[in-house]
Design a protein around this motif. Structure first.
Motif, PDB file in Angstrom:
ATOM      1  N   ALA A  10       0.813  -1.220   0.000  1.00 51.01           N
ATOM      2  CA  ALA A  10       0.000   0.000   0.000  1.00 51.01           C
ATOM      3  C   ALA A  10       0.846   1.270   0.000  1.00 51.01           C
ATOM      4  O   ALA A  10       0.345   2.343  -0.323  1.00 51.01           O
ATOM      5  CB  ALA A  10      -0.944   0.007   1.213  1.00 51.01           C
ATOM      6  N   HIS A  11       2.127   1.140   0.316  1.00 52.00           N
ATOM      7  CA  HIS A  11       3.008   2.310   0.322  1.00 52.00           C
ATOM      8  C   HIS A  11       3.401   2.755  -1.083  1.00 52.00           C
ATOM      9  O   HIS A  11       3.951   3.844  -1.258  1.00 52.00           O
ATOM     10  CB  HIS A  11       4.278   1.992   1.113  1.00 52.00           C
ATOM     11  CG  HIS A  11       5.127   0.918   0.513  1.00 52.00           C
ATOM     12  ND1 HIS A  11       4.698  -0.397   0.439  1.00 52.00           N
ATOM     13  CD2 HIS A  11       6.358   0.947  -0.054  1.00 52.00           C
ATOM     14  CE1 HIS A  11       5.636  -1.129  -0.138  1.00 52.00           C
ATOM     15  NE2 HIS A  11       6.650  -0.329  -0.450  1.00 52.00           N
ATOM     16  N   GLY A  27      -1.322   4.230   1.600  1.00 52.07           N
ATOM     17  CA  GLY A  27      -1.448   3.801   2.953  1.00 52.07           C
ATOM     18  C   GLY A  27      -2.622   2.868   3.225  1.00 52.07           C
ATOM     19  O   GLY A  27      -3.470   2.587   2.404  1.00 52.07           O
ATOM     20  N   GLY A  28      -2.561   2.338   4.455  1.00 51.23           N
ATOM     21  CA  GLY A  28      -3.580   1.409   4.898  1.00 51.23           C
ATOM     22  C   GLY A  28      -4.756   2.098   5.546  1.00 51.23           C
ATOM     23  O   GLY A  28      -4.720   3.295   5.863  1.00 51.23           O
ATOM     24  N   ASP A  67     -10.345  -1.704  -2.044  1.00 46.18           N
ATOM     25  CA  ASP A  67     -10.748  -3.099  -2.227  1.00 46.18           C
ATOM     26  C   ASP A  67     -12.254  -3.238  -2.422  1.00 46.18           C
ATOM     27  O   ASP A  67     -12.756  -4.343  -2.635  1.00 46.18           O
ATOM     28  CB  ASP A  67     -10.240  -4.001  -1.099  1.00 46.18           C
ATOM     29  CG  ASP A  67     -10.925  -3.769   0.250  1.00 46.18           C
ATOM     30  OD1 ASP A  67     -12.018  -3.177   0.290  1.00 46.18           O
ATOM     31  OD2 ASP A  67     -10.348  -4.182   1.271  1.00 46.18           O
ATOM     32  N   CYS A  68     -12.981  -2.121  -2.393  1.00 46.53           N
ATOM     33  CA  CYS A  68     -14.409  -2.174  -2.731  1.00 46.53           C
ATOM     34  C   CYS A  68     -14.610  -2.269  -4.244  1.00 46.53           C
ATOM     35  O   CYS A  68     -15.719  -2.577  -4.709  1.00 46.53           O
ATOM     36  CB  CYS A  68     -15.154  -0.967  -2.177  1.00 46.53           C
ATOM     37  SG  CYS A  68     -14.898   0.583  -3.063  1.00 46.53           S
ATOM     38  N   HIS A 119     -10.582  10.301   2.236  1.00 47.03           N
ATOM     39  CA  HIS A 119      -9.446   9.410   2.487  1.00 47.03           C
ATOM     40  C   HIS A 119      -9.550   8.226   1.545  1.00 47.03           C
ATOM     41  O   HIS A 119     -10.523   7.469   1.604  1.00 47.03           O
ATOM     42  CB  HIS A 119      -9.469   8.938   3.957  1.00 47.03           C
ATOM     43  CG  HIS A 119      -8.373   7.984   4.317  1.00 47.03           C
ATOM     44  ND1 HIS A 119      -8.529   7.018   5.294  1.00 47.03           N
ATOM     45  CD2 HIS A 119      -7.112   7.834   3.838  1.00 47.03           C
ATOM     46  CE1 HIS A 119      -7.408   6.334   5.410  1.00 47.03           C
ATOM     47  NE2 HIS A 119      -6.530   6.799   4.536  1.00 47.03           N
ATOM     48  N   ILE A 120      -8.565   8.066   0.671  1.00 48.34           N
ATOM     49  CA  ILE A 120      -8.512   6.946  -0.275  1.00 48.34           C
ATOM     50  C   ILE A 120      -7.345   6.059   0.124  1.00 48.34           C
ATOM     51  O   ILE A 120      -6.205   6.536   0.223  1.00 48.34           O
ATOM     52  CB  ILE A 120      -8.335   7.448  -1.725  1.00 48.34           C
ATOM     53  CG1 ILE A 120      -9.451   8.419  -2.093  1.00 48.34           C
ATOM     54  CG2 ILE A 120      -8.305   6.273  -2.699  1.00 48.34           C
ATOM     55  CD1 ILE A 120      -9.257   9.086  -3.447  1.00 48.34           C
ATOM     56  N   CYS A 121      -7.616   4.778   0.350  1.00 50.29           N
ATOM     57  CA  CYS A 121      -6.582   3.937   0.949  1.00 50.29           C
ATOM     58  C   CYS A 121      -6.619   2.506   0.409  1.00 50.29           C
ATOM     59  O   CYS A 121      -7.515   2.123  -0.339  1.00 50.29           O
ATOM     60  CB  CYS A 121      -6.743   3.918   2.465  1.00 50.29           C
ATOM     61  SG  CYS A 121      -8.320   3.254   3.031  1.00 50.29           S
ATOM     62  N   GLU A 122      -5.600   1.742   0.818  1.00 49.40           N
ATOM     63  CA  GLU A 122      -5.478   0.293   0.625  1.00 49.40           C
ATOM     64  C   GLU A 122      -5.116  -0.137  -0.802  1.00 49.40           C
ATOM     65  O   GLU A 122      -4.851  -1.308  -1.041  1.00 49.40           O
ATOM     66  CB  GLU A 122      -6.765  -0.438   1.062  1.00 49.40           C
ATOM     67  CG  GLU A 122      -7.057  -0.337   2.546  1.00 49.40           C
ATOM     68  CD  GLU A 122      -6.267  -1.315   3.405  1.00 49.40           C
ATOM     69  OE1 GLU A 122      -5.813  -2.362   2.898  1.00 49.40           O
ATOM     70  OE2 GLU A 122      -6.089  -1.022   4.599  1.00 49.40           O
TER      71      GLU A 122
END
Length: 326
Positions: free
Chosen positions: A69-70, A143-144, A256-257, A291-294
Motif C-alpha cells: 500500500a506504500h 497507505g492502509g 478493495d471495494c 481518504h482513499i486507501c489500501e
C-alpha cells in the motif's frame, strides 16, 4: 509531526508532463511556503483543499495482509497533478502539502508492526487537527485503512465535534482494539475513544464478515450498513445516506471495494469504478475530508497495476468538483 515532509515547488516541478497548448494542475497548485506548520499560516492560504500522502503498509501487514500500500502515492500524485487545469478543476483551489515518511519495518513481527502503527497514529492526528482548525478540507492518500483512526481523531478534535463517516468498503474494519493497532480496527478505535458517533458502511461483503463480527454489529447502534449482496439484489440502486448524516461527514474509500483493483484484499466482485464515482459525486458536497486507501501499484507478491494512479485521480477530481459546485 517530525516525520512529515513539506513539499517545495522544486519537489513537484519534475512531475509535469508538458504538451503545447495545455496547462496542468501541477503548474497552478499551491504549496506551503514555510518550514513549520501552524494554524494561522494554513488558514491564511487561499486553498480550500489540502492534499497529503501517508505512503505506508505497516497497518496492512500488521493485519496479516499483503504489503504494497506504500507504493501508490507517487503514481497517484503524478496522475492527479497532470490533470488539465480548466473550467472544472483549478489548481489554485488546492495546496499540495507533502507526505509522511514512514519507516518500512522490514522483517518486523506482527506485534512490532502494530506498535509501529500506534506510533504513526501519534504523527498523523496532530496534522489533521491543524487542518481542521484552519478550515481546510483534507484529501488523504494512503497507505492502509489504519489511518482512518488518526484522521478521525484529528478532525474531531479540530472541529470540536464527533465525526460521522461514510465508508465504501468490503470490510467493516471493526476488529477488536485489544489486538493492537492495524488496518482492521481503525473505526472500532475511533468509536471507543469517542471521535466517531455515526458510521455507515456501504458495500460490506457478507463472505468476509465473520459470525463474531456479525454478532457484534447487531449491538452497535452507531453503525449502519448496506451489504454488497443487497445492493446487487436491488440492481445497483443509488446510495441513500441515513437521516443522521445531515451536517457533514468524512468519506472513506477502501479501494478493495472495487472489482479487479490491486489491493491487499483484491476481489473479482465489487463496485465498478464508474459506479463508485457516481455515488461519490452524490455525497461529496458535504464531505469534510476524503481518504482513499489500501490500493497498491505493486504488492509484495509481485502483482502490479500502474493504472491505479488514474483511478485515484478520478476520485479526487470528482470530490473536488462537486465540493466547489462544478
Amino acid at each position: 509531526m517530525d516525520s512529515f515532509r513539506i513539499y517545495k515547488p522544486e519537489d513537484i516541478k519534475p512531475l509535469l508532463q508538458t504538451r503545447v497548448g495545455e496547462t496542468k494542475l501541477v503548474e497552478c497548485i499551491g504549496t506551503y511556503q514555510q518550514a513549520h506548520l501552524s494554524v494561522d499560516l494554513l488558514r491564511s492560504h487561499p486553498a480550500k483543499f489540502v492534499l497529503l500522502g501517508i505512503p505506508e503498509d505497516i497497518g496492512v501487514r500488521g493485519n496479516a495482509g499483503i504489503g504494497g500500500a506504500h507504493t501508490v502515492w507517487p503514481l497517484a500524485l503524478k496522475a492527479f497533478l497532470n490533470l488539465q487545469q480548466n473550467a472544472w478543476l483549478r489548481g489554485e483551489e488546492l495546496m499540495l502539502l507533502g507526505h509522511f515518511e514512514v519507516e518500512p519495518y522490514v522483517g518486523a513481527s506482527i506485534n512490532e508492526l502494530r506498535a509501529a502503527v500506534a506510533k504513526l497514529d501519534e504523527q498523523v492526528w496532530p496534522l489533521l487537527k491543524l487542518l481542521a482548525e484552519a478550515g481546510k478540507t483534507p484529501l488523504i492518500i494512503g497507505g492502509g485503512h489504519n489511518n482512518a483512526f488518526p484522521i478521525l481523531k484529528g478532525m474531531s478534535l479540530g472541529l470540536g465535534q464527533k465525526m460521522a463517516v461514510v465508508n465504501f468498503d468490503a470490510h467493516s474494519d471493526l476488529r477488536s482494539s485489544a489486538e493492537g493497532r492495524h488496518s482492521g480496527n481503525g473505526f472500532s478505535n475511533a468509536l471507543e475513544q469517542g471521535y466517531l458517533h455515526r458510521y455507515f458502511i456501504y458495500g460490506l461483503h457478507q463472505n468476509y464478515l465473520s459470525q463474531a463480527q456479525y454478532n457484534s454489529l447487531q449491538t452497535q447502534i452507531a453503525v449502519e450498513l448496506r451489504y454488497f449482496e443487497d445492493i446487487l439484489d436491488e440492481n445497483w440502486p443509488p446510495l441513500c445516506l441515513p437521516p443522521a448524516f445531515t451536517n457533514g461527514y468524512g468519506i472513506e474509500i477502501d479501494l478493495d471495494c472495487l472489482s479487479h483493483q490491486l489491493a491487499s484484499a483484491a476481489t473479482p466482485s465489487g463496485f465498478s469504478l464508474n459506479y463508485l464515482r457516481q455515488q461519490l459525486r452524490k455525497i461529496a458536497a458535504q464531505g469534510q475530508y476524503l481518504h482513499i486507501c489500501e490500493g497498491a501499484a505493486q504488492l509484495t507478491d509481485g502483482r502490479q497495476d500502474f493504472l491505479i494512479g488514474k483511478t485515484i485521480a478520478y476520485l479526487l477530481s470528482d470530490f473536488i468538483k462537486i465540493s466547489v459546485g462544478r
